[in-house]
Design a protein around this motif. Structure first.
Motif, PDB file in Angstrom:
ATOM      1  N   GLY A 145       0.781  -1.109   0.074  1.00 36.21           N
ATOM      2  CA  GLY A 145       0.033  -0.050   0.079  1.00 36.21           C
ATOM      3  C   GLY A 145       0.595   1.221   0.076  1.00 36.21           C
ATOM      4  O   GLY A 145       0.253   2.205  -0.362  1.00 36.21           O
ATOM      5  N   SER A 146       2.189   1.249   0.401  1.00 40.06           N
ATOM      6  CA  SER A 146       3.067   2.373   0.375  1.00 40.06           C
ATOM      7  C   SER A 146       3.835   2.340  -0.900  1.00 40.06           C
ATOM      8  O   SER A 146       4.605   3.192  -1.026  1.00 40.06           O
ATOM      9  N   MET A 147       3.379   1.763  -2.064  1.00 43.49           N
ATOM     10  CA  MET A 147       3.996   1.811  -3.379  1.00 43.49           C
ATOM     11  C   MET A 147       4.053   3.341  -3.855  1.00 43.49           C
ATOM     12  O   MET A 147       3.305   4.190  -3.531  1.00 43.49           O
ATOM     13  N   ARG A 148       5.231   3.412  -4.649  1.00 43.52           N
ATOM     14  CA  ARG A 148       5.375   4.982  -5.171  1.00 43.52           C
ATOM     15  C   ARG A 148       5.062   5.029  -6.483  1.00 43.52           C
ATOM     16  O   ARG A 148       5.093   6.184  -6.989  1.00 43.52           O
ATOM     17  N   THR A 149       4.949   4.037  -7.280  1.00 41.63           N
ATOM     18  CA  THR A 149       4.771   4.090  -8.612  1.00 41.63           C
ATOM     19  C   THR A 149       3.444   4.607  -8.840  1.00 41.63           C
ATOM     20  O   THR A 149       2.621   4.365  -8.212  1.00 41.63           O
ATOM     21  N   PHE A 150       3.260   5.555  -9.782  1.00 37.89           N
ATOM     22  CA  PHE A 150       2.253   6.439  -9.911  1.00 37.89           C
ATOM     23  C   PHE A 150       1.623   6.642 -11.472  1.00 37.89           C
ATOM     24  O   PHE A 150       2.758   6.725 -12.011  1.00 37.89           O
ATOM     25  N   ALA A 151       0.334   6.478 -11.463  1.00 39.68           N
ATOM     26  CA  ALA A 151      -0.243   6.696 -12.803  1.00 39.68           C
ATOM     27  C   ALA A 151      -0.939   7.933 -12.927  1.00 39.68           C
ATOM     28  O   ALA A 151      -1.995   8.111 -12.058  1.00 39.68           O
ATOM     29  N   ARG A 152      -0.727   8.945 -13.860  1.00 35.06           N
ATOM     30  CA  ARG A 152      -1.510   9.999 -13.677  1.00 35.06           C
ATOM     31  C   ARG A 152      -2.420  10.049 -15.348  1.00 35.06           C
ATOM     32  O   ARG A 152      -1.835   9.569 -16.399  1.00 35.06           O
ATOM     33  N   ARG A 153      -3.331  10.921 -15.320  1.00 39.60           N
ATOM     34  CA  ARG A 153      -3.992  11.014 -16.273  1.00 39.60           C
ATOM     35  C   ARG A 153      -3.585  12.396 -17.218  1.00 39.60           C
ATOM     36  O   ARG A 153      -3.004  13.423 -16.702  1.00 39.60           O
ATOM     37  N   ASP A 154      -3.203  12.103 -18.682  1.00 39.40           N
ATOM     38  CA  ASP A 154      -2.809  13.014 -19.579  1.00 39.40           C
ATOM     39  C   ASP A 154      -3.787  12.893 -20.529  1.00 39.40           C
ATOM     40  O   ASP A 154      -3.608  12.252 -21.752  1.00 39.40           O
ATOM     41  N   GLY A 155      -4.996  13.587 -20.852  1.00 38.44           N
ATOM     42  CA  GLY A 155      -5.831  13.758 -21.503  1.00 38.44           C
ATOM     43  C   GLY A 155      -6.666  12.144 -21.541  1.00 38.44           C
ATOM     44  O   GLY A 155      -6.896  11.896 -20.443  1.00 38.44           O
ATOM     45  N   ASP A 156      -6.562  11.575 -22.806  1.00 41.02           N
ATOM     46  CA  ASP A 156      -6.980  10.230 -22.466  1.00 41.02           C
ATOM     47  C   ASP A 156      -6.092   8.971 -22.271  1.00 41.02           C
ATOM     48  O   ASP A 156      -6.416   7.903 -22.102  1.00 41.02           O
ATOM     49  N   ASP A 157      -4.869   9.468 -22.060  1.00 40.89           N
ATOM     50  CA  ASP A 157      -3.908   8.679 -21.700  1.00 40.89           C
ATOM     51  C   ASP A 157      -3.549   8.554 -20.371  1.00 40.89           C
ATOM     52  O   ASP A 157      -3.980   9.330 -19.789  1.00 40.89           O
ATOM     53  N   TRP A 158      -2.735   7.393 -19.984  1.00 40.21           N
ATOM     54  CA  TRP A 158      -2.235   7.360 -18.630  1.00 40.21           C
ATOM     55  C   TRP A 158      -0.501   7.321 -18.921  1.00 40.21           C
ATOM     56  O   TRP A 158      -0.235   6.712 -19.819  1.00 40.21           O
ATOM     57  N   VAL A 159      -0.042   8.085 -17.939  1.00 37.74           N
ATOM     58  CA  VAL A 159       1.374   8.155 -18.065  1.00 37.74           C
ATOM     59  C   VAL A 159       2.132   7.548 -16.487  1.00 37.74           C
ATOM     60  O   VAL A 159       1.513   7.928 -15.518  1.00 37.74           O
ATOM     61  N   LEU A 160       2.977   6.513 -16.662  1.00 40.26           N
ATOM     62  CA  LEU A 160       3.219   5.840 -15.607  1.00 40.26           C
ATOM     63  C   LEU A 160       4.682   6.086 -15.208  1.00 40.26           C
ATOM     64  O   LEU A 160       5.527   6.375 -16.312  1.00 40.26           O
ATOM     65  N   ASN A 161       5.007   6.194 -13.779  1.00 38.80           N
ATOM     66  CA  ASN A 161       6.651   6.564 -13.563  1.00 38.80           C
ATOM     67  C   ASN A 161       6.529   5.620 -12.176  1.00 38.80           C
ATOM     68  O   ASN A 161       5.671   5.683 -11.212  1.00 38.80           O
ATOM     69  N   GLY A 162       7.689   5.038 -12.129  1.00 38.09           N
ATOM     70  CA  GLY A 162       8.012   4.409 -10.913  1.00 38.09           C
ATOM     71  C   GLY A 162       9.199   3.208 -11.064  1.00 38.09           C
ATOM     72  O   GLY A 162       9.519   2.833 -12.391  1.00 38.09           O
ATOM     73  N   THR A 163       9.234   2.309 -10.017  1.00 39.86           N
ATOM     74  CA  THR A 163      10.053   1.141 -10.127  1.00 39.86           C
ATOM     75  C   THR A 163       9.495   0.026  -9.447  1.00 39.86           C
ATOM     76  O   THR A 163       9.027   0.187  -8.518  1.00 39.86           O
ATOM     77  N   LYS A 164       9.593  -1.139  -9.932  1.00 39.39           N
ATOM     78  CA  LYS A 164       9.261  -2.602  -9.487  1.00 39.39           C
ATOM     79  C   LYS A 164      10.514  -3.353  -9.543  1.00 39.39           C
ATOM     80  O   LYS A 164      11.384  -3.355 -10.303  1.00 39.39           O
ATOM     81  N   THR A 165      10.514  -4.350  -8.218  1.00 38.51           N
ATOM     82  CA  THR A 165      11.707  -5.163  -8.241  1.00 38.51           C
ATOM     83  C   THR A 165      11.424  -6.415  -7.695  1.00 38.51           C
ATOM     84  O   THR A 165      10.224  -6.762  -7.417  1.00 38.51           O
ATOM     85  N   TRP A 166      12.354  -7.318  -8.001  1.00 42.48           N
ATOM     86  CA  TRP A 166      11.958  -8.817  -7.600  1.00 42.48           C
ATOM     87  C   TRP A 166      10.966  -9.374  -8.418  1.00 42.48           C
ATOM     88  O   TRP A 166      10.178  -9.969  -8.056  1.00 42.48           O
ATOM     89  N   ILE A 167      10.930  -8.944  -9.871  1.00 45.60           N
ATOM     90  CA  ILE A 167       9.859  -9.115 -10.700  1.00 45.60           C
ATOM     91  C   ILE A 167      10.334 -10.634 -11.516  1.00 45.60           C
ATOM     92  O   ILE A 167      11.061 -10.539 -12.468  1.00 45.60           O
ATOM     93  N   ASN A 168       9.586 -11.631 -11.028  1.00 42.00           N
ATOM     94  CA  ASN A 168       9.923 -12.968 -11.935  1.00 42.00           C
ATOM     95  C   ASN A 168       9.509 -12.792 -13.440  1.00 42.00           C
ATOM     96  O   ASN A 168       8.461 -12.396 -13.352  1.00 42.00           O
TER      97      ASN A 168
END
Length: 388
Positions: A145-168
């Motif tokens: 629940g404390s994730m920092r990856t964020f998705a914001r709306r930009d018009g009709d699009d989504w823009v994602l920024n962040g980092t994920k780790t230990w992803i098999n």
């Protein structure tokens, strides 16, 4: 008089139906014939060839517990048995199937639109396309629940920024299920891995789960159309529901890893001689082997009971917490005890025990640490929340 089977002391597999037994035999034959002769080398090199995806797909192992889109629609017990036989060879092999079928495919099947399901699931079933599941972050493991990856709306699009780790499967996937916070709460998104701004770097120098692909994913202004959002994936609970499916597979899988360690120790004790007699003839060795059988049997019974509850629609997450905590802990203890019987030989890749032992140390953490599952059980029995 009937003698007991030292590898199934209470004949638990008698509880399997014909379909489940056939699947057990098919997966066991494939895993031991095609994978086992190579897995120690893969482990040593730190790889799991992507080429096996189509072999696993041809066996119907990807998303086997799901219905439609080419999925087999098998029982929870059947899926568990398959995980057991895969992890009897290596945890990385079971993890490969689990991430594909229980995390990535399950998220699309459960929370995706019909168009998203049609686009991805038929190709993922066959192993033509691979998926990964991006929830864990460098500073957000047990507390997603404390994730920092964020998705914001930009018009009709989504823009994602962040980092994920230990992803098999992260560095070999074709599509990533990425969980991100938004102005309206946590959402799930399908991100084709060729999208601009998406990068996956394989994590190396691991000392466990080496026969698997694990990656760190970065999302730098990743622009997605509105159709990339999973319509039903709103709220953290939707992500956690997929983790519950993966935990169920671990509960069964570690029984297979423990069984292999025990079988190796039993065989070794029967032929290794010290002080003019076999190790199997010493009381201390027999006590270790007996304890292993007890642990494996209890773990098998727990897995089977949870499968029956799942099939009846009565399984709740805290029961999965009990199973994951108990079975992973039992399997790790069996591996350690088996290694002690093999002595110095037990630390080499000529035997499977140390490989499983190292893997199981990681599995204790994967899909929820011992501590988190213990607190989940504690909350269920006391009614008191101790996480915060």
């Amino acid at each position: 008089m009937k003698t007991v089977d030292p590898h199934d002391f209470l004949d638990l597999d008698d509880e399997l139906n014909a379909t489940e037994r056939d699947l057990r035999d098919t997966v066991r034959a494939y895993a031991t014939t095609e994978v086992l002769p190579q897995v120690a080398d893969w482990y040593e090199r730190g790889e799991l060839p992507r080429s096996i995806a189509k072999e696993l797909g041809a066996l119907g192992l990807f998303g086997m517990q799901l219905d439609g889109y080419g999925c087999a629609g098998l029982s929870a017990t059947a899926y568990g048995v398959a995980c057991r036989e895969l992890e009897a060879v290596d945890s990385g092999l079971r993890s490969f199937v689990s991430v594909q079928g229980c995390l990535a495919m399950c998220a699309i099947h459960r929370w995706g639109s019909e168009e998203q399901r049609q686009e991805w699931l038929p190709r993922m079933v066959t192993g033509e396309a691979l998926g990964c599941f991006g929830l864990t972050e460098p500073d957000s493991g047990s507390d997603p629940g404390s994730m920092r990856t964020f998705a914001r709306r930009d018009g009709d699009d989504w823009v994602l920024n962040g980092t994920k780790t230990w992803i098999n499967n992260g560095a070999i996937a074709d599509v990533a299920v990425i969980w991100a916070d938004t102005a309206d709460g946590v959402r799930g998104f399908l991100v084709p891995t060729g999208t601009r701004g998406f990068a996956a770097q394989e994590i190396t120098r691991k000392l466990a789960l080496r026969a698997s692909n694990t990656a760190r994913i970065t999302l730098d202004e990743v622009r997605l159309p509105a159709t990339a959002a999973l319509p039903g994936a709103q709220g953290l609970k939707t992500a956690l529901s997929c983790l519950n499916e993966a935990r169920f597979g671990i509960i069964w899988g570690v029984v297979g890893a423990a069984r292999t360690c025990y079988a190796s120790a039993l065989q070794y004790a029967a032929r290794r001689e010290q002080f003019g007699r076999t190790l199997a003839s010493f009381q201390l060795s027999q006590r270790k082997l007996a304890d292993m059988v007890v642990d494996i049997t209890h773990a098998g019974m727990t897995a089977l009971r949870l499968a029956r509850l799942k099939e009846a629609g009565r399984l709740v997450p805290t029961q999965l917490s009990l199973g994951k905590l108990a079975n992973a802990r039992c399997a790790a203890e069996v591996a350690r005890s088996a290694r002690s019987i093999l002595g110095a030989n037990g630390i080499t890749l000529e035997y499977p025990v140390m490989r499983h032992m190292s893997n199981l140390e990681a599995v204790l953490t994967v899909e929820g640490t011992e501590e988190v599952h213990a607190l989940s059980i504690g909350r269920a029995i006391t009614g008191v929340q101790a996480f915060r």
